[in-house]
Design a protein around this motif. Sequence first.
Motif, PDB file in Angstrom:
ATOM      1  N   LEU A 219      14.213  48.380  30.414  1.00 52.79           N
ATOM      2  CA  LEU A 219      14.701  47.493  31.484  1.00 52.79           C
ATOM      3  C   LEU A 219      13.642  46.462  31.874  1.00 52.79           C
ATOM      4  O   LEU A 219      13.942  45.285  32.062  1.00 52.79           O
ATOM      5  N   SER A 220      12.401  46.917  31.981  1.00 50.59           N
ATOM      6  CA  SER A 220      11.353  46.039  32.494  1.00 50.59           C
ATOM      7  C   SER A 220      10.976  44.946  31.495  1.00 50.59           C
ATOM      8  O   SER A 220      10.300  43.988  31.847  1.00 50.59           O
ATOM      9  N   ARG A 221      11.410  45.091  30.252  1.00 45.57           N
ATOM     10  CA  ARG A 221      11.071  44.072  29.249  1.00 45.57           C
ATOM     11  C   ARG A 221      12.209  43.088  28.993  1.00 45.57           C
ATOM     12  O   ARG A 221      12.131  42.250  28.102  1.00 45.57           O
ATOM     13  N   CYS A 222      13.270  43.211  29.765  1.00 45.83           N
ATOM     14  CA  CYS A 222      14.420  42.322  29.564  1.00 45.83           C
ATOM     15  C   CYS A 222      14.728  41.563  30.847  1.00 45.83           C
ATOM     16  O   CYS A 222      14.434  42.033  31.943  1.00 45.83           O
ATOM     17  N   GLN A 223      15.347  40.425  30.671  1.00 43.29           N
ATOM     18  CA  GLN A 223      15.912  39.770  31.844  1.00 43.29           C
ATOM     19  C   GLN A 223      17.308  40.350  32.070  1.00 43.29           C
ATOM     20  O   GLN A 223      18.171  40.282  31.193  1.00 43.29           O
ATOM     21  N   LEU A 224      17.489  40.944  33.242  1.00 36.96           N
ATOM     22  CA  LEU A 224      18.766  41.597  33.528  1.00 36.96           C
ATOM     23  C   LEU A 224      19.810  40.558  33.947  1.00 36.96           C
ATOM     24  O   LEU A 224      19.557  39.738  34.825  1.00 36.96           O
ATOM     25  N   VAL A 225      20.951  40.586  33.279  1.00 31.35           N
ATOM     26  CA  VAL A 225      22.054  39.691  33.646  1.00 31.35           C
ATOM     27  C   VAL A 225      23.251  40.571  33.973  1.00 31.35           C
ATOM     28  O   VAL A 225      23.744  41.300  33.110  1.00 31.35           O
ATOM     29  N   SER A 226      23.693  40.546  35.225  1.00 38.24           N
ATOM     30  CA  SER A 226      24.785  41.442  35.641  1.00 38.24           C
ATOM     31  C   SER A 226      26.139  40.770  35.504  1.00 38.24           C
ATOM     32  O   SER A 226      26.332  39.652  35.956  1.00 38.24           O
ATOM     33  N   PHE A 227      27.062  41.486  34.891  1.00 41.68           N
ATOM     34  CA  PHE A 227      28.436  41.015  34.740  1.00 41.68           C
ATOM     35  C   PHE A 227      29.312  41.747  35.756  1.00 41.68           C
ATOM     36  O   PHE A 227      29.270  42.971  35.836  1.00 41.68           O
ATOM     37  N   SER A 228      30.110  40.987  36.502  1.00 41.97           N
ATOM     38  CA  SER A 228      31.009  41.644  37.454  1.00 41.97           C
ATOM     39  C   SER A 228      32.289  42.037  36.739  1.00 41.97           C
ATOM     40  O   SER A 228      32.643  41.442  35.738  1.00 41.97           O
ATOM     41  N   PRO A 229      32.989  43.040  37.296  1.00 47.68           N
ATOM     42  CA  PRO A 229      34.310  43.339  36.736  1.00 47.68           C
ATOM     43  C   PRO A 229      35.194  42.109  36.890  1.00 47.68           C
ATOM     44  O   PRO A 229      35.002  41.327  37.820  1.00 47.68           O
ATOM     45  N   LEU A 230      36.146  41.922  35.995  1.00 48.56           N
ATOM     46  CA  LEU A 230      37.022  40.749  36.107  1.00 48.56           C
ATOM     47  C   LEU A 230      37.874  40.879  37.362  1.00 48.56           C
ATOM     48  O   LEU A 230      38.461  41.920  37.612  1.00 48.56           O
ATOM     49  N   PRO A 231      37.974  39.825  38.168  1.00 43.88           N
ATOM     50  CA  PRO A 231      38.791  39.903  39.373  1.00 43.88           C
ATOM     51  C   PRO A 231      40.273  40.019  39.010  1.00 43.88           C
ATOM     52  O   PRO A 231      40.727  39.341  38.080  1.00 43.88           O
ATOM     53  N   PRO A 232      41.026  40.886  39.719  1.00 39.44           N
ATOM     54  CA  PRO A 232      42.451  41.065  39.426  1.00 39.44           C
ATOM     55  C   PRO A 232      43.222  39.744  39.410  1.00 39.44           C
ATOM     56  O   PRO A 232      44.070  39.531  38.541  1.00 39.44           O
ATOM     57  N   ASP A 233      42.904  38.847  40.355  1.00 38.62           N
ATOM     58  CA  ASP A 233      43.633  37.578  40.404  1.00 38.62           C
ATOM     59  C   ASP A 233      43.450  36.773  39.121  1.00 38.62           C
ATOM     60  O   ASP A 233      44.373  36.135  38.631  1.00 38.62           O
ATOM     61  N   TRP A 234      42.233  36.837  38.603  1.00 36.20           N
ATOM     62  CA  TRP A 234      41.943  36.094  37.382  1.00 36.20           C
ATOM     63  C   TRP A 234      42.781  36.646  36.223  1.00 36.20           C
ATOM     64  O   TRP A 234      43.382  35.908  35.445  1.00 36.20           O
ATOM     65  N   ILE A 235      42.819  37.984  36.122  1.00 41.13           N
ATOM     66  CA  ILE A 235      43.601  38.616  35.045  1.00 41.13           C
ATOM     67  C   ILE A 235      45.083  38.292  35.215  1.00 41.13           C
ATOM     68  O   ILE A 235      45.766  37.908  34.257  1.00 41.13           O
ATOM     69  N   ALA A 236      45.586  38.411  36.452  1.00 37.61           N
ATOM     70  CA  ALA A 236      47.013  38.168  36.694  1.00 37.61           C
ATOM     71  C   ALA A 236      47.378  36.723  36.338  1.00 37.61           C
ATOM     72  O   ALA A 236      48.403  36.475  35.689  1.00 37.61           O
ATOM     73  N   ASP A 237      46.533  35.774  36.730  1.00 36.56           N
ATOM     74  CA  ASP A 237      46.806  34.367  36.409  1.00 36.56           C
ATOM     75  C   ASP A 237      46.865  34.150  34.908  1.00 36.56           C
ATOM     76  O   ASP A 237      47.723  33.441  34.389  1.00 36.56           O
ATOM     77  N   LYS A 238      45.907  34.768  34.238  1.00 38.93           N
ATOM     78  CA  LYS A 238      45.817  34.629  32.780  1.00 38.93           C
ATOM     79  C   LYS A 238      47.104  35.171  32.130  1.00 38.93           C
ATOM     80  O   LYS A 238      47.676  34.533  31.247  1.00 38.93           O
ATOM     81  N   LEU A 239      47.547  36.341  32.575  1.00 43.11           N
ATOM     82  CA  LEU A 239      48.748  36.953  31.994  1.00 43.11           C
ATOM     83  C   LEU A 239      49.983  36.118  32.303  1.00 43.11           C
ATOM     84  O   LEU A 239      50.856  35.931  31.454  1.00 43.11           O
ATOM     85  N   ARG A 240      50.042  35.610  33.544  1.00 34.50           N
ATOM     86  CA  ARG A 240      51.177  34.764  33.922  1.00 34.50           C
ATOM     87  C   ARG A 240      51.234  33.527  33.044  1.00 34.50           C
ATOM     88  O   ARG A 240      52.298  33.110  32.599  1.00 34.50           O
ATOM     89  N   ALA A 241      50.046  32.947  32.785  1.00 39.08           N
ATOM     90  CA  ALA A 241      49.989  31.753  31.945  1.00 39.08           C
ATOM     91  C   ALA A 241      50.480  32.062  30.529  1.00 39.08           C
ATOM     92  O   ALA A 241      50.941  31.187  29.807  1.00 39.08           O
ATOM     93  N   GLU A 242      50.386  33.337  30.152  1.00 35.59           N
ATOM     94  CA  GLU A 242      50.858  33.737  28.821  1.00 35.59           C
ATOM     95  C   GLU A 242      52.344  34.070  28.843  1.00 35.59           C
ATOM     96  O   GLU A 242      52.899  34.520  27.843  1.00 35.59           O
TER      97      GLU A 242
END
Length: 326
Positions: free
Chosen positions: A155-178
């Motif tokens: 851990l100490s030798r890397c730059q930590l980049v945190s990814f958040s869980p995908l927001p439900p609204d984002w997923i729902a919009d994406k699916l609706r667009a499909e």
Amino acid sequence: MTWKKFAEQPRVAELLAASLRNDRLAHAYLFAGPRGSGKMRMALHLAKSLFCTENKGDACGACLQCRRIDAGNHSDVHIITPDGASIKIDQIRALQKEMAMRSVESFYKVYIIEHIDKMTVQAANSLLKFLEEPPSGVIAILLTENSHALLSTILSRCQLVSFSPLPPDWIADKLRAEGIAEGMAKAASQITTYLDEARALSQSEWFAQLRNIMIQLIQDIKMPNSTVLFTIQDFWQKNDRLKEELPLFLDLLILWLRDILYVQVGRLAYLINSDQQDVLQGQALAWTKAELLHAMEVVMDTKNRIERNASPQLALERLVLQIQEG
Ligand SMILES: [Zn+2]
């Protein structure tokens, strides 16, 4: 695809794009975040951005370099995934050999290791030495869903980049667009943060059927002289999968109960089952707030029971009786 189009992880995309722009890339990155949060896609985009011949500091996705990286056959981009249950020392040794060779085509060499927390102790130690003295131009991108399981030395030798869980609204919009119907898109987006999984769920006939069964059950529960236990027995007989899918069924049930609450307080914009507004409005009159909260507690309790291997059939019958008692 460009950095600007990473709508699901805009903060991470902006951070990496800025590092590239300012020529301040780290030697090693640790991308940490839940399954399906786009870590590999982002890692590949970073790799492409270093080699793309069309789009300086970004990736066009269409040039020969970009396409070779996407296809997994670029000589300067190496991807390692667990061999069986773990990443073994031989894999790390082979990688180091590969990285030590001077690239014929470019200044950079990139390696991406997926599930870095699954390294054996020997593999981790070997990688650690490599991270301490990185050859020039070599960039490591390590991916994990579980950064807590990592050695602090890594851990100490890397730059930590945190990814958040995908927001439900984002997923729902994406699916609706499909083209997926609103109610299904919203329900699936609440159940998983994994886009592919949400898509598969919302498109499956079974998911729609499960939701209908749930709506029927909650309708029957409030009927006088309720025949709901017979209805359940009927469900079991007709739907083999209900037993294994009961946790999913209970998730849908919680969302539904919450929707009834939203209708009662007039927050229609929050509805998940927005395509069932009429039905929800009818039910909002039949439940008190206390009953709804009690029912939600019972559902959570039932989920726990099933996780502890209670019989699904008995657990569901018990749930119905407890909700009816109020
Ligand atoms: Zn390109």
